[in-house]
Design a protein around this motif. Structure first.
Motif, mmCIF file in Angstrom:
data_model
loop_
_atom_site.group_PDB
_atom_site.id
_atom_site.type_symbol
_atom_site.label_atom_id
_atom_site.label_comp_id
_atom_site.label_asym_id
_atom_site.label_seq_id
_atom_site.Cartn_x
_atom_site.Cartn_y
_atom_site.Cartn_z
ATOM 1 N N GLY A 1 0.837 -1.172 -0.088
ATOM 2 C CA GLY A 1 -0.096 -0.092 0.030
ATOM 3 C C GLY A 1 0.934 1.310 0.173
ATOM 4 O O GLY A 1 0.282 2.285 -0.660
ATOM 5 N N ASN B 1 -7.547 5.410 9.078
ATOM 6 C CA ASN B 1 -6.623 4.472 9.960
ATOM 7 C C ASN B 1 -5.808 5.236 10.667
ATOM 8 O O ASN B 1 -4.866 5.765 10.187
ATOM 9 N N ASP C 1 -7.826 7.153 -0.686
ATOM 10 C CA ASP C 1 -7.116 5.860 -0.366
ATOM 11 C C ASP C 1 -8.419 4.983 0.387
ATOM 12 O O ASP C 1 -8.847 5.727 1.372
ATOM 13 N N SER D 1 -4.226 -0.308 0.096
ATOM 14 C CA SER D 1 -3.475 -1.192 0.555
ATOM 15 C C SER D 1 -4.310 -2.635 0.623
ATOM 16 O O SER D 1 -5.160 -2.924 1.437
ATOM 17 N N THR E 1 -3.090 -5.317 1.382
ATOM 18 C CA THR E 1 -2.820 -5.898 2.458
ATOM 19 C C THR E 1 -4.152 -6.350 3.434
ATOM 20 O O THR E 1 -4.166 -7.257 4.498
ATOM 21 N N LYS E 2 -5.169 -5.305 3.559
ATOM 22 C CA LYS E 2 -6.006 -5.307 4.485
ATOM 23 C C LYS E 2 -7.383 -6.197 4.101
ATOM 24 O O LYS E 2 -7.044 -7.378 3.750
HETATM 25 C C1 PLP Z 1 -1.935 -0.405 5.887
HETATM 26 C C2 PLP Z 1 -2.473 0.819 5.053
HETATM 27 C C3 PLP Z 1 -1.444 1.595 4.054
HETATM 28 C C4 PLP Z 1 -0.153 0.877 3.824
HETATM 29 O O1 PLP Z 1 -0.224 -0.189 3.182
HETATM 30 P P1 PLP Z 1 0.812 -1.640 3.485
HETATM 31 O O2 PLP Z 1 0.167 -2.453 2.277
HETATM 32 O O3 PLP Z 1 1.015 -1.743 4.577
HETATM 33 O O4 PLP Z 1 2.067 -0.828 2.861
HETATM 34 C C5 PLP Z 1 -1.864 2.486 3.411
HETATM 35 N N1 PLP Z 1 -3.072 3.021 3.842
HETATM 36 C C6 PLP Z 1 -3.803 2.501 4.559
HETATM 37 C C7 PLP Z 1 -5.189 3.524 4.931
HETATM 38 C C8 PLP Z 1 -3.418 1.621 5.326
HETATM 39 O O5 PLP Z 1 -4.478 1.002 6.275
#
Ligand code: PLP
Length: 428
Positions: free
Chosen positions: A85, A158, A183, A205, A207-208
């Protein structure tokens, strides 16, 4: 896949479209490179005269299929996966800003992004002004300068869970002739599609919630195709004047609506290489296949948990934008009528010490540096992500020393609440 296809169907079947005899499941093209028959064929790819895969740092069929799925979910014209992200946010801005440029960002954003914008990008000569997103249009406009190139915000921030007034931000950005970059990590396109409210570029991201199983770090950029770069050509020379690294090709002329994403791919990915691996994209795709089922469960559980906490004597305050007591309730209902996300925050009357004891007493909810996962997890920013800050600095960042960030998972809400109940019994 057509944009009118429902989001749940796109989650399951978007992106990879197998033809006759091809695998039903998205294959992992675990190859750095792709074969051609003549030298000329390869040369034309390097000149961007033909499109095709040649090297996975730029593009790969697995990652492209997943980017296409996310783009379809957001209602955009195309997408690009990134390694994280952080990389997505960096690329989204750096694609249109260079040394000497400036952009405006909401201050209610993820800590990692705040640092990227306020410290690291400043070292590259790109300046940012952070504004309070709740200020009036007039006030926010004062932050703009002649060299301002973008406006940035998070749909739901966040960890402070502030809801952005996307329409207000889009109006400001467009009156100032710059794109609005959002975002959209926390709501995901299942709960909010910022393009419908005027945003131009969306970043994630992955990842979430998109991955959802805490398996793979990743990011994504999606373009709505709506921002007219050429109409503001003097502001965006990188898109609207010849690129010497491609024999003087001009992105807006050669690629039209795909100019922004093409530049991000063939120039930024080529030079900076923050590529998502095909293996990670495969895992992300499995996550996406159930995103439409998980998000409602996260929201339902988070509402039940936050309602339980609100009624408990030991709890000082609860922050969740889907609660009518939240100052962001009206905005949440407008932009996310089906629920926002599964992340809530709260504080205990016992303050910092009791908050730590409470967290240590949890059994089902795990202490991890993560949010937006299928498994309930918890973090105390004052002792973890923000532990280098003093209590005064924490308050300035909008993070109270007693703030517990609680990411409600998709387990049964009764079990999550029972775990909270037994942990609260341990604290004063
Ligand atoms: C976690 C997060 C990021 C960064 O993402 P990574 O995948 O950890 O690099 C960016 N924006 C938001 C809102 C996030 O929750």
């Amino acid at each position: 896949m057509k944009t009118e296809t429902k989001r749940s169907t796109i989650c399951v079947q978007g992106g990879w479209q197998p033809k006759k005899g091809e695998p039903r499941v998205l294959p992992i093209y675990q190859s750095t490179t792709f074969k051609y028959e003549t030298s000329d064929q390869m040369g034309r790819l390097f000149d961007l005269k033909d499109s095709g895969y040649f090297y996975t740092r730029l593009q790969n069929p697995t990652t492209d299929a997943v980017a296409a799925k996310i783009a379809a979910l957001e209602g955009g014209i195309g997408g690009m996966l990134t390694s994280s992200g952080q990389a997505a946010n960096f690329f989204a801005i750096f694609n249109i800003c260079q040394a000497g440029d400036h952009f405006v960002s909401s201050s209610a954003i993820y800590g990692g992004t705040y640092n990227l914008f306020g410290v690291t990008m400043k070292k590259l000569g790109i300046d940012v002004t952070f504004i309070n997103p709740n200020d009036s249009e007039e006030e926010i406009k004062k932050a703009f300068r002649p060299n301002t190139k973008a406006l940035f915000g998070e749909t739901v921030s966040n960890p402070t869970l502030e809801v952005l007034d996307i329409e207000k931000f889009a109006k400001i950005a467009h009156e100032k002739g710059v794109p609005l970059i959002i975002d959209n990590t926390f709501p995901t396109p299942i709960n909010c599609r910022p393009f419908e409210w005027g945003a131009d570029i969306v970043v994630h991201s992955t990842t979430k919630y998109m991955d959802g199983h805490a398996s793979a770090i990743g990011g994504c950029i999606v373009d709505s195709g709506n921002f007219d770069w050429a109409a503001h050509g003097e502001k965006f020379p990188g898109l609207c004047t010849p690129d010497e690294s491609y024999h003087g090709l001009t992105y807006t002329e050669s690629f039209g609506k795909m100019a922004y994403l093409t530049k991000a791919t063939v120039q930024l990915m080529r030079d900076l290489g923050s590529t998502q691996s095909p293996q990670n994209a495969f895992l992300l795709n499995i996550g996406l296949e159930t995103l439409h089922l998980r998000m409602p469960q996260h929201c339902k559980n988070a509402l039940l948990v936050s309602q339980y906490l609100e009624k408990n004597d030991k709890v000082a305050w609860v922050n969740y934008c889907d609660l009518p007591t939240s100052p962001y309730y009206q905005l949440a209902k407008k932009y996310m009528p089906n629920g926002s996300c599964g992340v809530i925050s709260f504080g205990l009357k016992g303050g910092r010490e009791e908050s730590i004891k409470f967290m240590d007493s949890l059994k089902l909810a795990a202490i991890v540096t993560h949010v937006a996962d299928a498994r309930t997890c918890v973090l105390h920013p004052a002792s973890h992500t923000h532990r280098q800050l003093s209590d005064e600095q924490l308050m300035e960042a909008g993070i109270r020393p007693d703030l517990i960030r609680f990411s409600v998972g998709i387990e049964d809400a009764d079990d999550i609440i029972a775990d909270i109940k037994q942990a609260l019994a341990q604290v004063k």
